[in-house]
Motif scaffolding. Sequence first.
Motif, PDB file in Angstrom:
ATOM      1  N   TRP A 194       0.835  -1.211   0.000  1.00 30.14           N
ATOM      2  CA  TRP A 194       0.000   0.000   0.000  1.00 30.14           C
ATOM      3  C   TRP A 194       0.864   1.253   0.000  1.00 30.14           C
ATOM      4  O   TRP A 194       0.608   2.193  -0.756  1.00 30.14           O
ATOM      5  N   CYS A 195       1.909   1.251   0.804  1.00 32.70           N
ATOM      6  CA  CYS A 195       2.756   2.441   0.898  1.00 32.70           C
ATOM      7  C   CYS A 195       3.543   2.682  -0.395  1.00 32.70           C
ATOM      8  O   CYS A 195       3.741   3.833  -0.798  1.00 32.70           O
ATOM      9  N   THR A 196       4.003   1.623  -1.045  1.00 39.12           N
ATOM     10  CA  THR A 196       4.768   1.831  -2.279  1.00 39.12           C
ATOM     11  C   THR A 196       3.863   2.182  -3.449  1.00 39.12           C
ATOM     12  O   THR A 196       4.260   2.948  -4.339  1.00 39.12           O
ATOM     13  N   ASP A 197       2.644   1.635  -3.489  1.00 39.77           N
ATOM     14  CA  ASP A 197       1.685   2.093  -4.495  1.00 39.77           C
ATOM     15  C   ASP A 197       1.408   3.586  -4.308  1.00 39.77           C
ATOM     16  O   ASP A 197       1.344   4.352  -5.284  1.00 39.77           O
ATOM     17  N   LEU A 198       1.242   4.005  -3.063  1.00 39.45           N
ATOM     18  CA  LEU A 198       1.047   5.426  -2.792  1.00 39.45           C
ATOM     19  C   LEU A 198       2.267   6.236  -3.212  1.00 39.45           C
ATOM     20  O   LEU A 198       2.126   7.357  -3.711  1.00 39.45           O
ATOM     21  N   GLY A 199       3.459   5.682  -3.002  1.00 43.06           N
ATOM     22  CA  GLY A 199       4.664   6.398  -3.404  1.00 43.06           C
ATOM     23  C   GLY A 199       4.634   6.766  -4.872  1.00 43.06           C
ATOM     24  O   GLY A 199       4.985   7.892  -5.265  1.00 43.06           O
ATOM     25  N   VAL A 200       4.200   5.826  -5.722  1.00 37.23           N
ATOM     26  CA  VAL A 200       4.117   6.101  -7.162  1.00 37.23           C
ATOM     27  C   VAL A 200       2.989   7.093  -7.452  1.00 37.23           C
ATOM     28  O   VAL A 200       3.170   8.066  -8.203  1.00 37.23           O
ATOM     29  N   GLU A 201       1.819   6.881  -6.866  1.00 39.03           N
ATOM     30  CA  GLU A 201       0.677   7.759  -7.130  1.00 39.03           C
ATOM     31  C   GLU A 201       0.950   9.191  -6.679  1.00 39.03           C
ATOM     32  O   GLU A 201       0.606  10.155  -7.378  1.00 39.03           O
ATOM     33  N   LEU A 202       1.573   9.333  -5.526  1.00 36.62           N
ATOM     34  CA  LEU A 202       1.742  10.667  -4.964  1.00 36.62           C
ATOM     35  C   LEU A 202       2.917  11.411  -5.595  1.00 36.62           C
ATOM     36  O   LEU A 202       2.861  12.636  -5.746  1.00 36.62           O
ATOM     37  N   THR A 203       3.981  10.703  -5.964  1.00 34.73           N
ATOM     38  CA  THR A 203       5.041  11.392  -6.700  1.00 34.73           C
ATOM     39  C   THR A 203       4.549  11.802  -8.082  1.00 34.73           C
ATOM     40  O   THR A 203       4.979  12.829  -8.631  1.00 34.73           O
ATOM     41  N   SER A 204       3.615  11.036  -8.659  1.00 37.77           N
ATOM     42  CA  SER A 204       2.994  11.440  -9.917  1.00 37.77           C
ATOM     43  C   SER A 204       2.188  12.721  -9.726  1.00 37.77           C
ATOM     44  O   SER A 204       2.230  13.631 -10.564  1.00 37.77           O
ATOM     45  N   LEU A 205       1.454  12.815  -8.623  1.00 34.82           N
ATOM     46  CA  LEU A 205       0.740  14.052  -8.319  1.00 34.82           C
ATOM     47  C   LEU A 205       1.717  15.213  -8.148  1.00 34.82           C
ATOM     48  O   LEU A 205       1.409  16.357  -8.521  1.00 34.82           O
ATOM     49  N   GLY A 206       2.888  14.932  -7.560  1.00 37.64           N
ATOM     50  CA  GLY A 206       3.890  15.981  -7.423  1.00 37.64           C
ATOM     51  C   GLY A 206       4.312  16.538  -8.771  1.00 37.64           C
ATOM     52  O   GLY A 206       4.476  17.754  -8.937  1.00 37.64           O
ATOM     53  N   VAL A 207       4.477  15.656  -9.751  1.00 39.72           N
ATOM     54  CA  VAL A 207       4.782  16.102 -11.112  1.00 39.72           C
ATOM     55  C   VAL A 207       3.620  16.929 -11.658  1.00 39.72           C
ATOM     56  O   VAL A 207       3.814  17.996 -12.267  1.00 39.72           O
TER      57      VAL A 207
END
Length: 598
Positions: A399-412
């Motif tokens: 869950w945390c690593t899926d969030l890592g990808v989703e949230l860094t994408s939001l950062g972009v």
Amino acid sequence: MIPYSAPIDDMRFTLTHVVGLPKLADLPGFDAVTPDLVDAVLEEAGKLARDVLAPLNTVGDKEGATLENGVVRTASGFKDAYWKYVEGGWNSVPFDPEWGGQGLPWALALPIQEMWQSANMSFSLCPMLNQGAVELLTAHGSEEQKKLYLEKMIAGEWAGTMNLTEPQAGSDVGAVRTKADPQGDGTYRISGQKIFITYGEHDYTDNIIHLVLARTPTAPAGVKGISLFVVPKFLVNADGSLGARNDVRCAGLEHKLGIHASPTAVMAFGDNDACIGYLVGEENRGIEYMFTMMNNARLGVGLQGVSIAERAYQQARDYAKSRVQSRALTGKDPSPVAIIHHPDVRRMLLTMKSQIEAARALSYLTAFALDNAHHNPDEAARKHHAALNDLLTPITKAWCTDLGVELTSLGVQIHGGMGFVEETGAAQHYRDARIAPIYEGTNGIQANDLVFRKVIRDGGAAAFALLAEIKEVAAQAKDGPGDDLVTIGSNLAEAARATEQATTWLLETGKADPAAAAAGAVNYLRLFGITIGGYLTAKGMLAAAEQLRQPGADAKFLDAKMITGRFYADQILPTAQGLLQPIVAGHRSVMALAEEQF
């Protein structure tokens, strides 16, 4: 790329008021874990992360690691940074004092590691793999092996690696072909190749201790025939001094999407038929032993998702405060404003912030359970926390690593077009984050582990016990003062109900139709992650509401905690209920197409 600043206030709040770190001081060996010590450790670690590691993050991304004539050279400044890290004693924090460790709890070591990972994910991988190797040898190594290796690995003078993957054997470890031939003198000749070996070769330390899975000549097929071996880069004499160079070499470095400064090596063992390995424990129990290291690494990788999302959030937040574009939707002033005033940018920032805080709490809670499983003097409490740790580990990792990808994408996305170019650094966070759902067992494997080994195997006992705690907190929040607590309490109760229904369905279906259970496993893990995130967010809001009533409270921080929690209640928790139908019914379409129809 903006400077990194460790979120120490939220770390401290989460440890103290959500996870319960002060309770660990009552456990044997942890009496030194006072609030003053915790504050000092967090502050000093934050300085190293900010001043030493973070400035090298872009350098490492651009330079990468290089292989020249069999020698791996890390990016400029990385070796010096490693030795500043070692000289500060940071490598020894959670380990047994018998071998030079500081004996501090994992629940304190994890926030420190979050700082290293946020500041410089590529750098942090070397200490992370070494700590798993230390845990493995501490648990399963012979007394001689412990004496030879542990002290220097804990001190950071030597580093450890994990060698599982082969070209034909990725996640299917039972297909390993590396050979281990007994020599009759207690040693084995190791021959074979391993790929994707993080820090398999580097210039930080004088020696590298490889932990290698291999197969002896008489071993049965599959995972039951895998043994584990210590294969040092340099052989170690009986007095601990370095001997001859072993027949192990780096045959190449992978060119990767991200984590460029972390050397991902192709390792060749026994090219000259002279690679010496030493058996750990008993033959054919290698997978069992390696799970000690893998579970440690899975917790560390889950934390990477939190860490890299935190770094991306800080950068996106600061950019949103400085980037001026378009007028505000309210008021009559036609002048353009900073984009943080636009509702959709706020939505994205709060999506990042609220889930980072929830995932941080989950990671710390998993470490807290691990500490209690090892140190609590009460047998029943140890068993309870061991079961909780087992349950939470795959959820934390996935869950945390899926969030890592989703949230860094939001950062972009918050950066707009500037996020898609390398100069801002937002793209590096996204690229670095993408590996975390893959290595240390893909997130699909974590979901299957959760469903089949952690839920179905014990009849749902650990899952239902945690859900009972979650429902208690939901009830407390619904009875709490203010609409914010009532809302998260109500929505958390609904998410817990959906998770309970999904768990019951898996227990009824999983053994008879494992393909149906597996088809919904990823959604089940996500459902459980969202629900646990809501549970820990609600605990934080209850604590914040209580503190706001105290004289001298940090009203600005606590009010932000309440608002962020309300956003999680409004925007994140309701998505949990939507996952129930894909879990219980989605398997019909998942398995319906014939292979040739794809």
